[in-house]
Scaffold this motif. Structure first.
Motif, PDB file in Angstrom:
ATOM      1  N   LEU A 248       0.808  -1.215   0.000  1.00  0.00           N
ATOM      2  CA  LEU A 248       0.000   0.000   0.000  1.00  0.00           C
ATOM      3  C   LEU A 248       0.844   1.269   0.000  1.00  0.00           C
ATOM      4  O   LEU A 248       0.295   2.372   0.002  1.00  0.00           O
ATOM      5  CB  LEU A 248      -0.942  -0.002   1.213  1.00  0.00           C
ATOM      6  CG  LEU A 248      -1.900  -1.192   1.306  1.00  0.00           C
ATOM      7  CD1 LEU A 248      -2.663  -1.162   2.620  1.00  0.00           C
ATOM      8  CD2 LEU A 248      -2.872  -1.195   0.128  1.00  0.00           C
ATOM      9  N   HIS A 249       2.162   1.114  -0.024  1.00  0.00           N
ATOM     10  CA  HIS A 249       3.026   2.288   0.085  1.00  0.00           C
ATOM     11  C   HIS A 249       2.958   3.201  -1.143  1.00  0.00           C
ATOM     12  O   HIS A 249       3.073   4.423  -1.012  1.00  0.00           O
ATOM     13  CB  HIS A 249       4.468   1.868   0.351  1.00  0.00           C
ATOM     14  CG  HIS A 249       4.712   1.508   1.787  1.00  0.00           C
ATOM     15  ND1 HIS A 249       5.970   1.271   2.300  1.00  0.00           N
ATOM     16  CD2 HIS A 249       3.850   1.361   2.832  1.00  0.00           C
ATOM     17  CE1 HIS A 249       5.874   0.983   3.590  1.00  0.00           C
ATOM     18  NE2 HIS A 249       4.601   1.016   3.919  1.00  0.00           N
ATOM     19  N   LEU A 250       2.802   2.627  -2.328  1.00  0.00           N
ATOM     20  CA  LEU A 250       2.708   3.483  -3.516  1.00  0.00           C
ATOM     21  C   LEU A 250       1.469   4.373  -3.457  1.00  0.00           C
ATOM     22  O   LEU A 250       1.530   5.558  -3.803  1.00  0.00           O
ATOM     23  CB  LEU A 250       2.689   2.632  -4.790  1.00  0.00           C
ATOM     24  CG  LEU A 250       4.033   2.112  -5.282  1.00  0.00           C
ATOM     25  CD1 LEU A 250       3.838   1.224  -6.512  1.00  0.00           C
ATOM     26  CD2 LEU A 250       4.968   3.271  -5.628  1.00  0.00           C
ATOM     27  N   ALA A 251       0.349   3.805  -3.007  1.00  0.00           N
ATOM     28  CA  ALA A 251      -0.861   4.619  -2.861  1.00  0.00           C
ATOM     29  C   ALA A 251      -0.648   5.698  -1.802  1.00  0.00           C
ATOM     30  O   ALA A 251      -1.062   6.846  -1.970  1.00  0.00           O
ATOM     31  CB  ALA A 251      -2.049   3.731  -2.490  1.00  0.00           C
ATOM     32  N   ALA A 252       0.028   5.331  -0.703  1.00  0.00           N
ATOM     33  CA  ALA A 252       0.300   6.312   0.348  1.00  0.00           C
ATOM     34  C   ALA A 252       1.228   7.411  -0.142  1.00  0.00           C
ATOM     35  O   ALA A 252       1.098   8.572   0.261  1.00  0.00           O
ATOM     36  CB  ALA A 252       0.904   5.604   1.556  1.00  0.00           C
ATOM     37  N   GLU A 253       2.139   7.060  -1.033  1.00  0.00           N
ATOM     38  CA  GLU A 253       3.074   8.060  -1.562  1.00  0.00           C
ATOM     39  C   GLU A 253       2.326   9.167  -2.304  1.00  0.00           C
ATOM     40  O   GLU A 253       2.713  10.348  -2.231  1.00  0.00           O
ATOM     41  CB  GLU A 253       4.092   7.394  -2.489  1.00  0.00           C
ATOM     42  CG  GLU A 253       5.160   8.344  -2.999  1.00  0.00           C
ATOM     43  CD  GLU A 253       6.110   7.675  -3.964  1.00  0.00           C
ATOM     44  OE1 GLU A 253       7.291   8.076  -4.012  1.00  0.00           O
ATOM     45  OE2 GLU A 253       5.682   6.739  -4.686  1.00  0.00           O
ATOM     46  N   ARG A 254       1.261   8.811  -3.019  1.00  0.00           N
ATOM     47  CA  ARG A 254       0.500   9.833  -3.736  1.00  0.00           C
ATOM     48  C   ARG A 254      -0.104  10.832  -2.752  1.00  0.00           C
ATOM     49  O   ARG A 254      -0.146  12.035  -3.016  1.00  0.00           O
ATOM     50  CB  ARG A 254      -0.587   9.175  -4.586  1.00  0.00           C
ATOM     51  CG  ARG A 254      -0.039   8.383  -5.764  1.00  0.00           C
ATOM     52  CD  ARG A 254      -1.108   7.994  -6.754  1.00  0.00           C
ATOM     53  NE  ARG A 254      -2.005   6.970  -6.229  1.00  0.00           N
ATOM     54  CZ  ARG A 254      -1.798   5.664  -6.357  1.00  0.00           C
ATOM     55  NH1 ARG A 254      -0.717   5.229  -6.968  1.00  0.00           N
ATOM     56  NH2 ARG A 254      -2.660   4.797  -5.874  1.00  0.00           N
ATOM     57  N   GLY A 255      -0.594  10.329  -1.610  1.00  0.00           N
ATOM     58  CA  GLY A 255      -1.138  11.229  -0.600  1.00  0.00           C
ATOM     59  C   GLY A 255      -0.071  12.125   0.002  1.00  0.00           C
ATOM     60  O   GLY A 255      -0.294  13.314   0.248  1.00  0.00           O
ATOM     61  N   VAL A 256       1.117  11.563   0.252  1.00  0.00           N
ATOM     62  CA  VAL A 256       2.221  12.356   0.786  1.00  0.00           C
ATOM     63  C   VAL A 256       2.627  13.444  -0.203  1.00  0.00           C
ATOM     64  O   VAL A 256       2.907  14.592   0.179  1.00  0.00           O
ATOM     65  CB  VAL A 256       3.411  11.444   1.130  1.00  0.00           C
ATOM     66  CG1 VAL A 256       4.678  12.262   1.370  1.00  0.00           C
ATOM     67  CG2 VAL A 256       3.097  10.603   2.358  1.00  0.00           C
TER      68      VAL A 256
END
Length: 281
Positions: A248-256
């Motif tokens: 799920l880190h790639l999706a979280a990166e977009r939020g960051v």
């Protein structure tokens, strides 16, 4: 992250004037509004045959037809069923903000009226630039589209616009929220404020990482050229989301990244396009 919840029924009456109809992917719904022979429809699902059949069944049982459909935004799981709807009901009017040639445009504040329901369009960009919420005046409720969901958190194209929209939405109603995904929310404004607080918490977490002089001791140090004065978005993710699966880190990166862009617009962060590293100003 979005919890796994039991499926909701394909059709369900939520109030005297609101019937929810499964619109396609799990948890995605369209909403039929009104009590008389002419109804309003909010969104059309993603174009699956099961949706138009469910809609026909509801209309037949209600002895009603769809006067107008209001599309909250352009995403395919909200507009995909328009063609099937018009094939079944060619007289139905299709409304959308930033309309194409086959649609009618929606103005901010425009009202849609049928027996038992008055909906006031409320431009609420963030999830998308064309996003419209709808205030249900008789119930003091709001159809929140994808800006506020029945479970989990929403994605957005522009964080600053999204937060501004959420703040304005919280003052437009005091009752239920009817989202485009997931169950109805009894205290809608409270959920909107939860969303605002969640985004504020995430922003503060990003700021705290940017202010750190160096990565935490347990972060990988394989990259000898690492500039400890700057952080890449993924490095920030690995600190903030260290208890979340890496899938799920790639999706979280977009939020960051959205947080970083907002901070940059506000003059509180600076990013280097070459190294993709960011620092607090």
């Amino acid at each position: 992250m979005n919890p796994q919840l039991p499926p909701l029924p394909e059709t369900e009456r939520l109030s005297a004037s609101v019937i929810r109809i499964l619109g396609g992917n799990p948890g995605k719904f369209t909403l039929q509004v009104g009590r008389g022979p002419r109804r309003l429809l909010i969104d059309t699902g993603d174009g699956r045959p099961s949706w138009i059949q469910s809609l026909k069944n509801v209309l037949m049982s209600e002895h009603a037809s769809v006067d107008s459909v209001i599309l909250t935004h352009w995403h395919p799981d909200h507009v995909g069923g328009v063609k099937d709807l018009l094939k079944s009901s060619p007289g139905t009017r299709v409304y959308k903000n930033s309309a194409d040639d086959s649609q009618l445009d929606i103005e901010d504040g425009q009202r849609f009226r049928v027996e038992g329901a008055t909906l006031r369009a409320f431009h609420s960009p963030g999830h998308t630039t064309d996003h419209m919420a709808l205030v249900f005046e008789e119930e003091d409720a709001m159809f929140t589209g994808d800006n506020v969901l029945g479970h989990g958190t929403a994605v957005f194209e522009d964080l600053a616009n999204y937060l501004s929209s959420l703040e304005m939405m919280s003052h437009q109603f005091s009752g239920r929220a009817y989202p485009g995904h997931g169950p109805a929310i009894e205290d809608g404004p409270a959920r909107v404020l939860e969303y605002i607080q969640h985004r504020s918490d995430r922003e503060n977490q990003v700021i705290q990482v940017l202010k750190s002089a160096k990565p935490p001791p347990d972060m990988e140090q394989a990259d000898e050229s690492r500039d400890l004065a700057g952080w890449t978005p993924m490095e920030i993710v690995k600190v903030i989301y260290q208890d979340v699966s890496e899938d799920l880190h790639l999706a979280a990166e977009r939020g960051v990244l959205q947080v970083l862009w907002k901070l940059q617009k506000e003059g509180r962060a600076l990013g280097d396009s070459t190294s993709n590293k960011w620092r607090f100003m």
